[in-house]
Enzyme design. Structure first.
Site, short mmCIF file in Angstrom:
data_model
loop_
_atom_site.label_atom_id
_atom_site.label_comp_id
_atom_site.label_asym_id
_atom_site.label_seq_id
_atom_site.Cartn_x
_atom_site.Cartn_y
_atom_site.Cartn_z
N GLY A 131 -20.42 80.83 -16.05
CA GLY A 131 -19.61 80.40 -14.92
C GLY A 131 -18.51 79.44 -15.33
O GLY A 131 -18.48 78.92 -16.45
N ARG A 155 -13.05 95.30 -15.95
CA ARG A 155 -12.29 96.32 -15.24
C ARG A 155 -11.04 96.79 -16.00
O ARG A 155 -10.43 97.79 -15.62
CB ARG A 155 -11.88 95.81 -13.85
CG ARG A 155 -13.03 95.92 -12.86
CD ARG A 155 -12.54 95.69 -11.45
NE ARG A 155 -12.39 94.29 -11.14
CZ ARG A 155 -11.50 93.81 -10.26
NH1 ARG A 155 -10.68 94.63 -9.63
NH2 ARG A 155 -11.43 92.53 -10.03
N SER A 193 -6.18 79.52 -16.00
CA SER A 193 -6.88 80.73 -16.44
C SER A 193 -5.98 81.51 -17.37
O SER A 193 -4.78 81.68 -17.09
CB SER A 193 -7.23 81.61 -15.24
OG SER A 193 -8.40 81.16 -14.66
N ASP A 242 -5.76 84.52 -17.72
CA ASP A 242 -5.33 85.81 -17.17
C ASP A 242 -4.42 85.65 -15.95
O ASP A 242 -4.25 86.59 -15.19
CB ASP A 242 -6.56 86.66 -16.82
CG ASP A 242 -7.46 86.00 -15.80
OD1 ASP A 242 -7.19 84.84 -15.42
OD2 ASP A 242 -8.45 86.64 -15.38
C1 UD1 Z 1 -12.79 81.55 -9.53
C2 UD1 Z 1 -13.11 80.43 -8.55
C3 UD1 Z 1 -12.64 80.84 -7.15
C4 UD1 Z 1 -11.15 81.14 -7.18
C5 UD1 Z 1 -10.86 82.20 -8.23
C6 UD1 Z 1 -9.39 82.38 -8.39
C7 UD1 Z 1 -15.14 79.46 -9.43
C8 UD1 Z 1 -16.61 79.35 -9.30
N1 UD1 Z 1 -14.53 80.21 -8.54
O1 UD1 Z 1 -13.48 82.71 -9.13
O2 UD1 Z 1 -12.87 79.78 -6.25
O3 UD1 Z 1 -10.73 81.58 -5.91
O4 UD1 Z 1 -11.38 81.79 -9.51
O5 UD1 Z 1 -9.14 83.47 -9.22
O6 UD1 Z 1 -14.55 78.83 -10.28
N2 UD1 Z 1 -14.37 82.34 -17.07
C9 UD1 Z 1 -14.86 81.83 -18.23
N3 UD1 Z 1 -16.20 81.66 -18.36
C10 UD1 Z 1 -17.07 81.96 -17.37
C11 UD1 Z 1 -16.55 82.49 -16.17
C12 UD1 Z 1 -15.19 82.66 -16.05
O7 UD1 Z 1 -14.12 81.53 -19.17
O8 UD1 Z 1 -18.27 81.77 -17.57
C13 UD1 Z 1 -12.94 82.51 -16.95
C14 UD1 Z 1 -12.52 83.94 -16.71
O9 UD1 Z 1 -12.27 84.59 -17.95
C15 UD1 Z 1 -11.27 83.76 -15.90
C16 UD1 Z 1 -11.50 82.48 -15.13
O10 UD1 Z 1 -12.54 81.80 -15.80
O11 UD1 Z 1 -10.14 83.56 -16.74
C17 UD1 Z 1 -11.91 82.73 -13.68
O12 UD1 Z 1 -13.07 83.54 -13.67
P1 UD1 Z 1 -13.26 84.69 -12.59
O13 UD1 Z 1 -14.60 85.26 -12.76
O14 UD1 Z 1 -12.07 85.56 -12.59
O15 UD1 Z 1 -13.14 83.86 -11.24
P2 UD1 Z 1 -14.25 83.68 -10.16
O16 UD1 Z 1 -15.40 82.94 -10.75
O17 UD1 Z 1 -14.51 84.94 -9.51
#
Ligand code: UD1
Ligand code: CA
Length: 477
Positions: free
Chosen positions: A86, A16, A108, A110
């Site tokens: 994930g 996004r 994270s 970000d």
């Molecule tokens: C995740 C949590 C959710 C929480 C939310 C808070 C999980 C399954 N869920 O949601 O409970 O409320 O964060 O923001 O953990 N990333 C990776 N590799 C991946 C996927 C993600 O490095 O394969 C990183 C992203 O770049 C990001 C962070 O992990 O920095 C969180 O990923 P994002 O997709 O934003 O969060 P959700 O999975 O939606």
């Protein structure tokens, strides 16, 4: 206490943002988001940091390595996650780099505004043996993982929004994405993750139910300040967090006595190009009007005033100086120095190596680069001083310039004390104007002038009487 090891998730794409720059390298206050997260890690006195990279991995790793090289204070490693399956899968990639005796803090890349004290409280809640989740209650929790508690209030599991029932979606307490967990326990749980869920991803959040099943205590440390866990997914969110961060910086300055006309219209940023961290140091009774942008390291002395809409980077402004509105000061690497009681602007431009002595006046549309002006010197209108040494009380006329560049090399101009340079003069360097001398307006000076007296170098004025102006032909068209 167990050593703290930090895992930073930074593999996601950030679709996004619609940008070619990896999301965690987008800048907040001039510093990449990941830089803010690693700063917080440094404050926690972590033993090591593992950054999980994927999208834009080479760029992200180059940034991190550069930061670590500059003495970040911890051991920095990277773990590649390709493809991204994930958050649980991301942690699986990091585990080979995490030792069993550590407490892992998951962050994270970000989420830039988490305070170190909050993470320390989370670490304390984990007590080296529990799973501690950072949570926050939101009025609109949609999209987030919800903290599901049992009858007695104990945390049972986290359910992702897309997997949640209507009743679970009504829960306002969400998982922030930040947890602290003993590495030894996490390692075992991660091997048991499956992707049997609505998104077909390996969820890190599934370890919560595993901990409960294994009899490991789970605690949620719930905070009020949602900004500390807010992530950046879009340009709008980036701008919102930028404003929040700037407001925090503005408040801290105001608590220290700085008078900002409006804390909502204040910016202090890193100088990313030169790797200079944002640092604004102010003496007592400094006034800063609206819309100013400070970059890199700026010092402002007692009683100095900064007018509206000035951009000031890498500069030292001494006590009592007044910088009028719309002035642009950029010291870059060499710095700019404004002496005590100096007046600058409006619409002035001070470039690297500008060094103004006490009570110097630099007026509108005057550019100064790599030049020193001694006490009381004035250049009040429409002028250029480059590679010049200007003596005390010199008056430098409107429209005058130093011709310091011959197309190959730069040369110095010396203007000794008490010289008056008239309007519209060109001083062709290298050249020295002797002390107390006057240079007549419109002169092009190519040779040194002796002290005192008047130097004039321009065509003599002539007068032609009975001269006829060309007349337009009569009639016709
Ligand atoms: C995740 C949590 C959710 C929480 C939310 C808070 C999980 C399954 N869920 O949601 O409970 O409320 O964060 O923001 O953990 N990333 C990776 N590799 C991946 C996927 C993600 O490095 O394969 C990183 C992203 O770049 C990001 C962070 O992990 O920095 C969180 O990923 P994002 O997709 O934003 O969060 P959700 O999975 O939606
Ligand atoms: Ca996701």
């Amino acid at each position: 206490m167990n050593p703290i090891d930090i895992a930073v998730m930074a593999a996601g794409k950030g679709t996004r943002m619609k940008s070619r720059t990896p999301k965690v390298l987008q800048k907040l206050a001039g510093r990449p988001l990941l830089g803010h997260v690693l700063d917080t890690a440094a404050q926690l006195r972590a033993r090591s940091v593992v950054v999980i990279t994927g999208h834009g991995a080479t760029e992200v790793e180059a940034f991190g390595a550069n930061l670590a090289g500059a003495g970040a204070g911890f051991d920095l490693q990277f773990a590649r996650q390709e493809p991204q399956l994930g958050t649980g899968h991301a942690m699986q990639q990091a585990m080979p780099r995490l030792a069993d005796d550590g407490l892992v803090v998951v962050l994270s890349g970000d989420v830039p505004l988490t305070e170190a004290a909050t993470l320390q409280a989370l670490v304390d809640a984990a007590q080296g043996e529990r799973l501690a989740l950072l949570s926050v209650t939101l009025a609109d929790p949609s999209g987030y993982g919800r903290i599901v508690r049992g009858a007695g209030g104990a945390v049972q599991r986290i359910v992702e929004h897309k997997d949640a029932s209507a009743a679970e979606r009504a829960i306002g307490e969400i998982y922030s994405g930040i947890m602290a967990v003993p590495a030894r326990l996490l390692r075992g749980w991660l091997t048991r993750l499956t992707n049997h869920n609505a998104q077909g991803e390996y969820y890190l959040t599934d370890v919560v139910a595993m901990a409960v099943a294994d009899g490991v205590p789970v605690v949620a440390h719930c905070i009020q300040d949602a900004l500390q866990v807010a992530g950046v997914n879009s340009p709008l969110q980036l701008a919102e967090l930028e404003r929040a961060h700037q407001l925090r910086q503005a408040r801290a300055l105001m608590e220290a006595g700085v008078r900002l006309a409006d804390p909502a219209r204040f910016d202090l940023r890193d100088d990313a190009r030169r790797g200079v961290r944002a640092e604004l140091r102010c003496g007592p009774d400094v006034d800063i009007d609206v819309g100013c942008i400070f970059t890199g390291r700026v010092e402002i002395g007692e009683g100095a005033q900064i007018g509206a809409h000035c951009c000031i980077a890498n500069a030292r402004i001494e006590a009592g100086a007044v910088i009028h509105p719309y002035t642009h000061i950029d010291g870059e690497a060499a710095g700019v120095h404004v002496g005590p009681g100096a007046l600058v602007g409006p619409f002035a431009r001070l470039r690297p190596g500008a060094d103004l002595g006490p009570e110097v006046h630099i007026g509108n549309f005057v550019e100064v680069k790599n030049s020193s002006l001694a006490a009381g010197a004035k250049a009040n209108h429409l002028a250029y001083l480059g590679d010049a040494v200007v003596g005390e009380r010199v008056n430098y006329g409107a429209g005058s310039i130093t011709a310091n560049y011959d197309g190959a090399r730069k040369h110095r101009t010396v203007i000794e004390a008490d010289v008056h340079v008239g309007s519209n003069c060109v001083l062709v360097a290298p050249v020295t104007i002797g002390a107390g001398g006057t240079v007549g307006g419109g002169s092009t000076i190519t040779r040194d002038t002796p002290p005192g007296g008047l130097s004039v170098a321009r065509g003599r004025q002539a007068h032609i009487a009975n001269w006829q102006r060309p007349a337009k032909p009569q009639g016709g068209g």
